[in-house]
Structure formats: structure tokens, C-alpha cells
Design an enzyme around this catalytic site. Structure first.
Site, short mmCIF file in Angstrom:
data_model
loop_
_atom_site.label_atom_id
_atom_site.label_comp_id
_atom_site.label_asym_id
_atom_site.label_seq_id
_atom_site.Cartn_x
_atom_site.Cartn_y
_atom_site.Cartn_z
N ASN A 159 -22.57 -6.48 -2.20
CA ASN A 159 -21.17 -6.02 -2.23
C ASN A 159 -20.78 -5.59 -0.83
O ASN A 159 -21.63 -5.08 -0.10
CB ASN A 159 -21.02 -4.77 -3.10
CG ASN A 159 -21.12 -5.08 -4.57
OD1 ASN A 159 -21.29 -6.22 -4.96
ND2 ASN A 159 -21.04 -4.03 -5.38
N GLY A 160 -19.50 -5.69 -0.50
CA GLY A 160 -19.03 -5.17 0.78
C GLY A 160 -19.00 -6.25 1.85
O GLY A 160 -18.97 -7.45 1.54
N GLU B 274 7.56 5.03 -13.01
CA GLU B 274 6.74 4.03 -13.70
C GLU B 274 5.83 4.64 -14.75
O GLU B 274 5.70 4.11 -15.84
CB GLU B 274 5.79 3.36 -12.69
CG GLU B 274 6.30 2.15 -12.01
CD GLU B 274 5.21 1.59 -11.10
OE1 GLU B 274 4.79 0.47 -11.35
OE2 GLU B 274 4.79 2.28 -10.14
N LYS C 240 6.45 5.65 -8.32
CA LYS C 240 5.22 5.98 -9.05
C LYS C 240 5.54 6.88 -10.22
O LYS C 240 5.07 6.68 -11.33
CB LYS C 240 4.27 6.69 -8.09
CG LYS C 240 2.89 6.25 -7.91
CD LYS C 240 2.48 4.83 -7.75
CE LYS C 240 3.44 3.73 -7.78
NZ LYS C 240 3.08 2.46 -7.25
N HIS D 145 25.93 11.96 0.68
CA HIS D 145 26.89 10.87 0.43
C HIS D 145 26.94 10.49 -1.05
O HIS D 145 27.41 9.42 -1.39
CB HIS D 145 26.54 9.65 1.29
CG HIS D 145 26.65 9.94 2.75
ND1 HIS D 145 27.86 10.13 3.39
CD2 HIS D 145 25.70 10.12 3.70
CE1 HIS D 145 27.64 10.41 4.66
NE2 HIS D 145 26.33 10.40 4.88
N CYS E 170 -16.73 -6.53 -6.24
CA CYS E 170 -17.99 -7.13 -6.69
C CYS E 170 -18.82 -6.10 -7.45
O CYS E 170 -18.69 -4.90 -7.25
CB CYS E 170 -18.81 -7.58 -5.49
SG CYS E 170 -17.96 -8.73 -4.43
N GLU F 267 8.43 5.24 -2.64
CA GLU F 267 7.20 4.97 -3.36
C GLU F 267 6.84 6.14 -4.30
O GLU F 267 6.41 5.92 -5.44
CB GLU F 267 6.06 4.71 -2.35
CG GLU F 267 4.67 4.56 -2.91
CD GLU F 267 4.49 3.42 -3.91
OE1 GLU F 267 5.42 2.62 -4.10
OE2 GLU F 267 3.42 3.38 -4.53
N LYS G 169 0.85 -6.08 -14.43
CA LYS G 169 0.23 -5.94 -13.11
C LYS G 169 0.65 -7.08 -12.18
O LYS G 169 0.92 -6.87 -11.01
CB LYS G 169 -1.30 -5.91 -13.26
CG LYS G 169 -2.05 -5.68 -11.97
CD LYS G 169 -1.84 -4.26 -11.46
CE LYS G 169 -2.43 -3.99 -10.10
NZ LYS G 169 -1.81 -2.80 -9.48
N TRP H 231 -16.10 -10.81 -6.25
CA TRP H 231 -14.66 -10.79 -5.95
C TRP H 231 -14.58 -11.28 -4.51
O TRP H 231 -15.02 -10.60 -3.60
CB TRP H 231 -14.14 -9.36 -6.13
CG TRP H 231 -12.82 -9.05 -5.52
CD1 TRP H 231 -12.59 -8.56 -4.27
CD2 TRP H 231 -11.54 -9.17 -6.14
NE1 TRP H 231 -11.25 -8.37 -4.08
CE2 TRP H 231 -10.58 -8.74 -5.20
CE3 TRP H 231 -11.12 -9.61 -7.40
CZ2 TRP H 231 -9.21 -8.72 -5.48
CZ3 TRP H 231 -9.75 -9.59 -7.67
CH2 TRP H 231 -8.82 -9.16 -6.73
N ARG I 245 -14.47 -4.78 -13.51
CA ARG I 245 -14.21 -4.53 -12.08
C ARG I 245 -13.39 -5.64 -11.45
O ARG I 245 -12.89 -5.49 -10.34
CB ARG I 245 -15.54 -4.41 -11.31
CG ARG I 245 -16.37 -3.21 -11.71
CD ARG I 245 -17.77 -3.31 -11.19
NE ARG I 245 -17.87 -3.20 -9.75
CZ ARG I 245 -18.15 -2.09 -9.09
NH1 ARG I 245 -18.36 -0.97 -9.75
NH2 ARG I 245 -18.24 -2.07 -7.78
#
Ligand code: F6R
Length: 600
Positions: free
Chosen positions: A96-97, A483, A480, A499, A2, A476, A595, A70, A27
Site C-alpha cells: 500500500n502507499g 448536506e 457540508k 446587500h 489498497c 464549503e 457519491k 486502488w 475500502r
């Protein structure tokens, strides 16, 4: 996430507030609105884009607040859009929050206040209405209300008959802009950067009264004087909070993202969590298996959670790459829970797998960031990870938030199934609540990580190794790096090196090893020696207090028990980021990637 905006001054208020909403658009939001004050209060708000919102020109207005929402509490509807008003329509609030204890107030207020939304925000407007009946001073009324609220939030209020705007900050950012004839408010400086670069950042606990050309700030019972700063950022940098890329901004947002995921959900002393789930104790006890379905980074978060679920909830878990998922006919759908882990809530592969499972009569649960997403709407239960929008294509903060949230789900199930004692649960929660500051400690070493990344940037390929909880983090870390830097990077369980992959190891292939709690570090150390004897440079990401001298470079992870690999991952994110930056890559929008992957 938000966005809050506010303006008081002699300029064209309605145009300035409407433009500031456009500035905050980046945002991410699903509804927007403004409240403008002349003699009365006029509110314009609606779901959808800012372009759909008509804010009429109102030359008599001198003060206004605005919001991009949001969704967290309640769907993205016109009613749930901010600003929210009290019963009299004289008080308007943007927020917000999260207010953790809003339900308690809502239940109390319902007797004589009519609520028109499902939001936690609306209670603030009604509480201020009540407080104003006592004090008739807007700042004092806000102080009273803030002292009653629990959670992490920022909000701004304007009210008929009271000068200016009062804004409160508790864990959620707010900044004030100063010009000769006006005062501005924003969640970040983007809101008003075209008008002024002279700003004051509010701190936690601050309550600011904004008047035309004047601001008073109190914190507790003290008047405080916050330093004014001059921002050098241009509008593009301002959108990213001064960071060059969204990805770096989002890496740095992780302490707050994890805090938000925990906020209001845990009772550390009692060892309990409240996730608002409809899974009865009887159902939890009847479970034979949990199947996790996800893609990419979310799949790795699922792998991490699987080990925790098996250990603490005593339930068999299988983790499926969603595009490979087939609901197995030999499983009893009534004794199987399918958990979809997805940041966007829109990933086509995950949706298809979910529909397959639901079609077989299986109960479904989504762990997602996106309220109102297709997956959130189709499942039986949803737990939101509350990261705020992630704009960089490469997932960063959502990985930490997903694991945090899945750990809460683990504790919930473990307690329901009597597999986890309250003491054990308290211990896990204690470690979880320490994660934000542990991540911050890692972020504070960024210049060291940048130097290391630049030193190793020319490697032929990069290998990431780890065991148990270190394995998904190794995967991960490699994802990253590949990508965003386009370098060849692979993650392995450490024991698998011998192996096959060991054939690729040379003195040009840096190996990054995860050696923390929950990763069988001693065993991985043997594998590190194997690669080192083949000349590979090594980076140890470790929480050991006396790091083994075997590594060429050591990065130290603060001790937070089974959450240490999540904290270690922050080093890997920064490592990938700085290699990609050195190579001049398109970090926020890597080639060929999107995305939200809405094709199968
Ligand atoms: C990697 C990344 C992707 C996503 C994957 C799933 O940085 O972002 O691997 O994790 O496409 O997306 P969600 O979580 O939206 O289902």
C-alpha cells in the site's frame, strides 16, 4: 485505498485469505489477488471485483498474503494487480502507499530483472530477490530494502524457503491479529475480525516477522515489544476503523491524505515540484487563461486555487460551475488550459464541459482522485490527489487534497512562467508541509467542537462568511452542513451580507466567520459586528493570536499561511458532523444524494 491481508496458521489458508479480501472490499479497489505458499508459491490475481477472482482450495497452503488494489501507478489491469513477484517467482509482495524513488531502482534493475507491471511495488520484489542472495534471511532482506526506499508505504512479503510473512510499516497502517493457532495481518482489523480481536498495531519503522502463533518486531536496530490490545468493535465498526461513520473516519484521515498528495513531489529547499506533467515551459509561458471546471466541493476547491494561481502563477483564471460552462469562442484555445477538478473523475457535468473544451482544441488537465476514471482517460494530463477512496457521500478529505494538489500545480506553473521565485516557492512549500500536523491539532480538539455543535444545533439557519480564500471555505462549510444535517445553511462573501442576507439574521441564526491569513480578516470583523448587533450568535474560526472578544465562541487555527483556511475547514466539517449526528441523520448517505453524479 489498497488493502493488505496475510495469514499463517493451521486453518484453511486459501479460504481465510480469500474471505479477508471480501472483508477489505469496503475500502474501494479495482483489482485483487492472493499468493499462497505450500512448497511453492501460487499467485492468483486479476482486475475487477473479488467475485471475479478464483482462489482454488489449497489444503497444503499454510501461509498466504492478499491485496485489494486502488490504482496509483499504472492502470487497473491484471498485470498491475498485486501480489507482485521477483524473477524467480519465489518472492511475493503486496503493498500500500507510494514508493517515491522506485523509478531509480527500476532503471538500475532493468538490466538483469524482467518487469511485468507498471507498478512501483514490483521493484520491492526484485530488490528483496537481490537482498536474499546476500543474507538468506527474509527479515534482514526486508530491513535492507526498507532502508533503501523513500515514501509512505506498508508492505508484506512471503518467500519460498522462508518461514512466515515479513511486514513493514512506514506511514501506512498495518495491524497484526493473534489467535492460538494462527497469526493474521491486515491494513485494518476488518481483514480478520471474525477470527480474533487480540491485535498489535504496528508503528512507523516497524518490521514484523509473523510466524504461526508468534511475532517478532524490530524498529531500527532494536527489538520492540508492542502492546497487544483487545478490540471491542464489531465488523461494521471495524470497517470504519472504529469510527461510527465513514465521514468522521475520512475527516480524521486528512493529515495522511495531505501527506500523500505531497509525497515525492516537492523539493522544499529548491522550491520546485515534480508532477510528471507534459506542459513545456514554452506552453506555460504562452498561456493567457486557465479555466477551472468543477461541481460542488470540487468547484470550491477550484475557487480557492484560482486566487493562488492568479497571485503566484500570474495567469488569469476563471472558475466555472461545470453545468454552466460554455467554452467561449472568443478565447484562443491554444492559449487556454482547461483544468477539471473532480474527485470521482466521472461527474457527468464536468465531463460534458471538458468535452466541449477539448472539442474546441483546448489543452486539458484533470486533478482527480480516481485512476482510470473517464475524465482521467480523456484529458491530456492528469495529476492525482491521492486521497484514497472516499466512501462518505459528503466530500471531506478530498477537498483538502484537491487544494494541496492545486497548490502544487500553482507552484509548477509559477516557476515555469518565472512568476514565482524559488524563495517564494520554498516558503509556500514549507507552509504546505506543515498542514498535516496543523490539521491534526484541529482534530485533537474534536470534543470541544462537538460541544459547540450541540450548543448551536437548534439554530433556525446557519450563515458562513469569509473573504478571499475564506469565501470558498465558507461556501464549503455551508454545503457540508446542509448536506448532512438538512439544516438551512448558506455561505457568503462577508461583504455581501449587507446587500441582502442580513435581513435573515436574528438571534436564532448562528454566523460562522473565517478569519485567517488570506481572508482579509479585519474587514470580515466589521461584518461580524454587523450580525452581532442584530443578536446573532457568532463563531470565529481564526488564526489571530489575540482573538477579538467580539465572538461568542472562538476556534483557533494553527498558523500555516495561505493554507490556514483549509485547516479552518476541518472545524467546519466537525461542526457539521456533530450537528448531523445529534439530529440522528443518515450521515454517510444523506437523502437524495449520490457519491458519483453521472447524470447531467
Ligand atoms: C459535496 C460533494 C459534491 C461533489 C460534486 C462533484 O460534499 O461531494 O458536491 O463535490 O458532486 O463531484 P466530483 O468531485 O466527483 O466531480
Amino acid at each position: 485505498m489498497c488493502g493488505i491481508t496475510g495469514y499463517i496458521g493451521t486453518g484453511d489458508c486459501s479460504t481465510i485469505v480469500a474471505q479477508s479480501l471480501k472483508n477489505l472490499e469496503y475500502r474501494g479497489y479495482d483489482s485483487a489477488g492472493v499468493a499462497l505458499r505450500n512448497g511453492s508459491l501460487e499467485v492468483y490475481k486479476q482486475s475487477g471485483t473479488i467475485d471475479d477472482l478464483t482462489v482454488p482450495s489449497m489444503p497444503s497452503a499454510t501461509c498466504g498474503i492478499g491485496h485489494t488494489r486502488w490504482s496509483t501507478h499504472g492502470a487497473p489491469t491484471d498485470e498491475n494487480a498485486h501480489p507482485h513477484t521477483d524473477c524467480t517467482g519465489q518472492v511475493a509482495v503486496v503493498h500500500n502507499g507510494i514508493i517515491n524513488n522506485y523509478e531509480m531502482f527500476k532503471n538500475e534493475l532493468c538490466a538483469d530483472h524482467e518487469f511485468t507491471s507498471e507498478t512501483d511495488t514490483e521493484v520491492i520484489a526484485h530488490l528483496i530477490e537481490n537482498a536474499l542472495a546476500d543474507t538468506n534471511d527474509l527479515r534482514e532482506a526486508v530491513e535492507q530494502v526498507v532502508s533503501m526506499l523513500k515514501g509512505s508505504f506498508a508492505f508484506a512479503v512471503t518467500a519460498v524457503g522462508h518461514d512466515g510473512i515479513v511486514a513493514a510499516r512506514q506511514d501506512s497502517p498495518l495491524v497484526i491479529g493473534h489467535s492460538e493457532d494462527a497469526t493474521f495481518l491486515g491494513s485494518d482489523v476488518t481483514a480478520f475480525v471474525e477470527h480474533t480481536r487480540t491485535v498489535t498495531f504496528l508503528e512507523d519503522g516497524d518490521i514484523a516477522h509473523l510466524l504461526e502463533g508468534d511475532v517478532t518486531i524490530v524498529n531500527g536496530d532494536k527489538l520492540v515489544d508492542r502492546e497487544r490490545q483487545t478490540i471491542e468493535w464489531d465488523a461494521d465498526a471495524a470497517e470504519k476503523g472504529g469510527y461510527e461513520h465513514y465521514m468522521r473516519k475520512e475527516i480524521h484521515e486528512q493529515p495522511r491524505a495531505v501527506r500523500q498528495a505531497l509525497s515525492g513531489r516537492v523539493d522544499e529547499l529548491a522550491g520546485t515540484v515534480d508532477l510528471d506533467l507534459s506542459l513545456s515551459q514554452e506552453y506555460c509561458n504562452s498561456l493567457d487563461e486557465i479555466q477551472i471546471i468543477a461541481c460542488g466541493t470540487s468547484y470550491y476547491a477550484g475557487l480557492y486555487a484560482a486566487e493562488l494561481l492568479e497571485q503566484y502563477a500570474d495567469v488569469r483564471v476563471s472558475v466555472h460551475i461545470a453545468s454552466e460552462y460554455e467554452f467561449r469562442g472568443d478565447r484562443d484555445p491554444w492559449r487556454t488550459l482547461v483544468v477539471a477538478v473532480t474527485q470521482s473523475g466521472e461527474t457527468a457535468d464536468t465531463l460534458r464541459a471538458l468535452r466541449k473544451a477539448a472539442g474546441a482544441g483546448t489543452r486539458t488537465l484533470a486533478v482527480t482522485n480516481t485512476v482510470g476514471s473517464t475524465i482521467a482517460r480523456e484529458v491530456d494530463d492528469t495529476v492525482y490527489i491521492r486521497s484514497g477512496p472516499e466512501i462518505g457521500v459528503a466530500a471531506t478529505k478530498t477537498f483538502a487534497s484537491q487544494i494541496t494538489t492545486l497548490t502544487l500545480v500553482t507552484i509548477y506553473l509559477g516557476r515555469q512562467r518565472n512568476a514565482l521565485s524559488s524563495t517564494e516557492a520554498s516558503n509556500i512549500l514549507e507552509k504546505l508541509t506543515a498542514v498535516p500536523s496543523a490539521i491534526q491539532q484541529v482534530l485533537d480538539t474534536e470534543s470541544t467542537v462537538r460541544r459547540i455543535a450541540e450548543e448551536f444545533a437548534d439554530g433556525d439557519a446557519f450563515f458562513f462568511i469569509g473573504r478571499r480564500l475564506g469565501h470558498p471555505v465558507a461556501l464549503e462549510g455551508a454545503l457540508k452542513l446542509k448536506e448532512i444535517s438538512y439544516d438551512h445553511a448558506e455561505g457568503f462573501p462577508s461583504g455581501e451580507l449587507k446587500h441582502g442576507p442580513l435581513a435573515l439574521v436574528t438571534d436564532e441564526t448562528p454566523v460562522v466567520a473565517i478569519l485567517t491569513e488570506g481572508t482579509n480578516a479585519d474587514e470580515t470583523l466589521h461584518n461580524v459586528k454587523e450580525v452581532e448587533s442584530r443578536g446573532a450568535p457568532t463563531i470565529g474560526v481564526t488564526s489571530a493570536t489575540d482573538p477579538n472578544p467580539v465572538f461568542d465562541t472562538t476556534l483557533t487555527v494553527p498558523k500555516v499561511g495561505l493554507m490556514e483556511p483549509v485547516v479552518a475547514n476541518v472545524y467546519l466539517q466537525l461542526f457539521a458532523y456533530h450537528i448531523a449526528k445529534r439530529k440522528g441523520r443518515s450521515i454517510d448517505k444523506p437523502r437524495n444524494l449520490a457519491k458519483s453524479v453521472t447524470v447531467e
